[in-house]
Structures are given as C-alpha cells and as structure tokens.
Design an enzyme around this catalytic site. Structure first.
Site, PDB file in Angstrom:
ATOM      1  N   GLY A 281       8.630   3.619  14.890  1.00  0.00           N
ATOM      2  CA  GLY A 281       9.509   3.115  13.841  1.00  0.00           C
ATOM      3  C   GLY A 281      10.905   2.710  14.268  1.00  0.00           C
TER       4      GLY A 281
ATOM      5  N   ASP B 186      10.460   3.377  10.083  1.00  0.00           N
ATOM      6  CA  ASP B 186      10.564   2.039   9.489  1.00  0.00           C
ATOM      7  C   ASP B 186       9.785   1.885   8.187  1.00  0.00           C
ATOM      8  OD1 ASP B 186       8.211   2.415  11.131  1.00  0.00           O
ATOM      9  OD2 ASP B 186       7.746   0.303  10.756  1.00  0.00           O
TER      10      ASP B 186
ATOM     11  N   GLY C 213       3.740   1.681  13.906  1.00  0.00           N
ATOM     12  CA  GLY C 213       4.115   1.870  15.307  1.00  0.00           C
ATOM     13  C   GLY C 213       5.369   2.713  15.413  1.00  0.00           C
TER      14      GLY C 213
ATOM     15  N   THR D 281      -0.520   5.426  10.262  1.00  0.00           N
ATOM     16  CA  THR D 281       0.100   4.918   9.031  1.00  0.00           C
ATOM     17  C   THR D 281      -0.858   3.950   8.342  1.00  0.00           C
ATOM     18  OG1 THR D 281       2.294   5.197   9.944  1.00  0.00           O
ATOM     19  CG2 THR D 281       2.044   3.410   8.351  1.00  0.00           C
TER      20      THR D 281
ATOM     21  N   ARG E 195      14.357  12.899  10.169  1.00  0.00           N
ATOM     22  CA  ARG E 195      14.152  11.553  10.722  1.00  0.00           C
ATOM     23  C   ARG E 195      13.329  10.695   9.750  1.00  0.00           C
ATOM     24  NH1 ARG E 195       9.379   8.353  11.940  1.00  0.00           N
ATOM     25  NH2 ARG E 195       9.873   6.967  13.667  1.00  0.00           N
TER      26      ARG E 195
HETATM   27  N1  ASP Z   1       6.015   3.578  11.800  1.00  0.00           N
HETATM   28  C1  ASP Z   1       5.838   4.966  11.474  1.00  0.00           C
HETATM   29  C2  ASP Z   1       7.108   5.693  11.747  1.00  0.00           C
HETATM   30  O1  ASP Z   1       7.767   5.403  12.731  1.00  0.00           O
HETATM   31  C3  ASP Z   1       4.742   5.610  12.248  1.00  0.00           C
HETATM   32  C4  ASP Z   1       3.444   4.857  12.308  1.00  0.00           C
HETATM   33  O2  ASP Z   1       3.382   3.689  11.991  1.00  0.00           O
HETATM   34  O3  ASP Z   1       2.469   5.474  12.681  1.00  0.00           O
HETATM   35  O4  ASP Z   1       7.428   6.600  11.013  1.00  0.00           O
END
Ligand code: ASP
Length: 334
Positions: A256, A233, A254, A202, A230
């Site tokens: 989410g 966050d 991270g 991300t 889905r």
């Molecule tokens: N936070 C993002 C999610 O859960 C994924 C990521 O940060 O890589 O969709």
C-alpha cells in the site's frame, strides 16, 4: 441468442491476457474482480484450496452478473460482490482479515462512483462485519469521505450496519502467519520494510452498469504485523480505489505505501485522460514500469466505459476474473 463461455485457467508467471477486448468493442455492462496479489510459490495451493477459491470467485462474479444484466446499478453490484468476498475466510478482507502486530484485526474499505465522483471509506475498523457497506454509507449518508477507527464504528452503528465481536475475525491461518513473522522478526531483526507480508489477499471489484455508470470498491485487512494504526492504500481514494465515468474505474492490491506514493488508481485515469492511452496501456505502464521500478509490488483491476478490462500485476500471483454479457472468466494465478 446469448451463450456464455466459462473459462478456468491456472497459469504461473504469465503476464499475457491481461487486457481484454479492443477499444472499439462496447459492452452493455461488465464487472471485474480481484482477490489480491502476492508471491505464492508454484504448487503451494492444493487442488482443494484452488477449487475453494474458484468456487467463491465464480459465485461472486455470478452475483454481479445477475445484478448488472437485470439493470441493477454498478454500486449495488460492487457492494454485494465485495461483501460476499468479505464473508469468506479465504481473503484478507472482512472475516479473513490478517492480524496486526498487536493481534488485532483492523479493516479498511472504500468505494467511489464515476458519475458524480462521490466516494466513501472507512479505515482501522475492528467491529464492522462488512466494511464495504460502511464505506457506502459514508459515501451516501454522510458529508465525509473517510472515517476512521471508533468514529467510523459509531457511524456504522448509527446506520444499523451489522457489528460483530472481534473474535469473528479470528482465523488460525492468519494468527499462525503473524506468529511466524513475529518469530522471524525476533530471530533475524528484519527492518519494517522487510517485515511486510508477501501474501496479500485484498478484494476489489469494478463494475459498469447499463446506464454507463462505473463504480469501484476495495476492502482489506491491510498487511500482517502492521503497527501504529498503519493504514494502506485501500481506503485512500485515488490510491487504492478510483472511478470516473469519462475514463475508468480502478481497484488496487499490493504494498500500500507504494500505491499511495504513486497515486496508482488515479494515475490510470489521468494517463487515459491526458495521454489518450487505453485502459490496458495505462494500467500496464503503471504496474510494470513506474511502480515496478520503484520496488512496489502488486496489481490492479480496471475497466473503462466500453467495458474493456485490464488486470496487470507484477507479483507471481493475483486472483482475478471478469464477467460480461457473453463471457465469464475466472483466472486463478498461483
Ligand atoms: N494494499 C493493501 C494494503 O497495503 C494490502 C493488499 O492489497 O493486500 O493495506
């Protein structure tokens, strides 16, 4: 005379240097970015790949620097920098978005401004080239905060934002990663929690401009093999993104589900507000104590009204960097 130091560091499993500059130091402007946290193994990134990441992260920081030092807004800096990262296939955002279980790319993004607490977000969009621009349009040109799926695409098109065919988001590496996970799922019968992708990617940016305004933004393709529309966050204000001029701006990356449950982005701000913690203390407590204890993997970037920066993560890797009037630092963690 101002001079700039460029530092490039490659560290492994190192949690030092994640909070920069003492509280009393005030910077006229500042920007911090991330390119996702994850569990890369040491040495798994080739020298050439590492150079590619370094180049794009530096280009993005340099673009942000140009805007901020010339008196531009933190909103413009965040949107332009994130849009650059969205255009790169290296990151799990825009062009490089990962695949869903149904072999689609569904993108999420959000933005928030710390002066008026205005915010905008889109989730589950499949045809908007730069979701961060759509998030900004939701913030500035609609009465809403979060638009989803086809409705968000119709809105983006009414704002003349660039739409692309779904094939634009195809990358072989992400497709292969999905196929590998689907195979493992078949063979081992992993449950949903275990299936979650351990390589994130991300992107996010937080900027402080010369008027003292803080803006934070985040953009993602979510997690590989996500099902049932889905949403993580990243498009959730308060979870993946938050900004308040009185405290700080935050962008997370991270797993989410944990960042939503623990309202991570807003928690950094609230700890500063209620407990009087500094941005580094607040950010590190959440990432290394509350989130870690709950099993939540990831990291965040945060920046306060003085330009102090925090970049903690509890995974083995997080691409990140920052720029301030006299310093440009890109830290590549693998
Ligand atoms: N936070 C993002 C999610 O859960 C994924 C990521 O940060 O890589 O969709």
């Amino acid at each position: 005379m101002l001079f700039r130091i460029t530092v490039v560091l490659l560290c492994v499993l190192c949690f030092a240097c994640q909070s920069h500059a003492p509280k009393e130091t005030s910077h006229a402007w500042a920007m911090v970015i991330h390119g996702g946290a994850g569990f890369s193994k040491k040495g798994s990134l080739s020298k050439e790949k590492e150079a590619e990441y370094h180049t794009i992260l530096n280009q993005a920081l340099t673009r942000g620097e140009l805007i901020l030092k010339n008196g531009g807004t933190s909103e413009d800096a965040v949107v332009e920098v994130i849009a650059m990262l969205e255009d790169s296939p290296l990151f799990n955002a825009g062009k490089g978005a990962v695949f869903t279980h149904d072999k689609q790319n569904e993108l999420d993004a959000s933005i928030m401004k710390g002066d008026d607490m205005n915010a905008g977000a889109v989730a589950g969009v499949r045809s908007i080239k730069n979701p961060i621009k759509a998030a900004r349009a939701v913030m500035n040109d609609s009465k809403h905060v979060l638009l989803t799926a086809r409705g968000a695409e119709t809105f983006a098109s009414s704002q003349s934002l660039e739409q692309v065919d779904s094939s634009y988001f195809f990358t072989q590496k992400n497709y292969d990663r999905l196929l590998k996970i689907l195979d493992e799922e078949k063979d081992v019968g992993l449950d949903d929690e275990q299936q979650s992708d351990e390589k994130f990617g991300t992107v996010g940016a937080v900027a402080l401009d010369q008027s003292g305004n803080i803006t934070a933004g985040t953009s993602t393709g979510g997690m590989t093999n996500k099902k049932w529309d889905r949403v993580g966050d990243s498009p959730i204000i308060g979870a993946g993104t938050y900004a308040n001029n009185a405290t700080c701006g935050v962008s997370c990356t991270g797993h989410g589900e944990y960042f939503i449950r623990y309202a991570v982005a807003t928690d950094v701000s609230k700890r500063m507000e209620y407990l009087g913690e500094g941005v580094g203390e607040a950010a590190e407590h959440i990432i290394h104590s509350s989130l870690k204890a709950a099993g939540g993997n990831g990291g965040l970037i945060a920046l306060d009204k003085y330009g102090n920066i925090a970049m903690p993560f509890n995974t083995t890797a997080m691409f990140r960097g920052f720029v301030r009037p006299d310093t440009l630092v890109t830290l590549l963690y693998e």
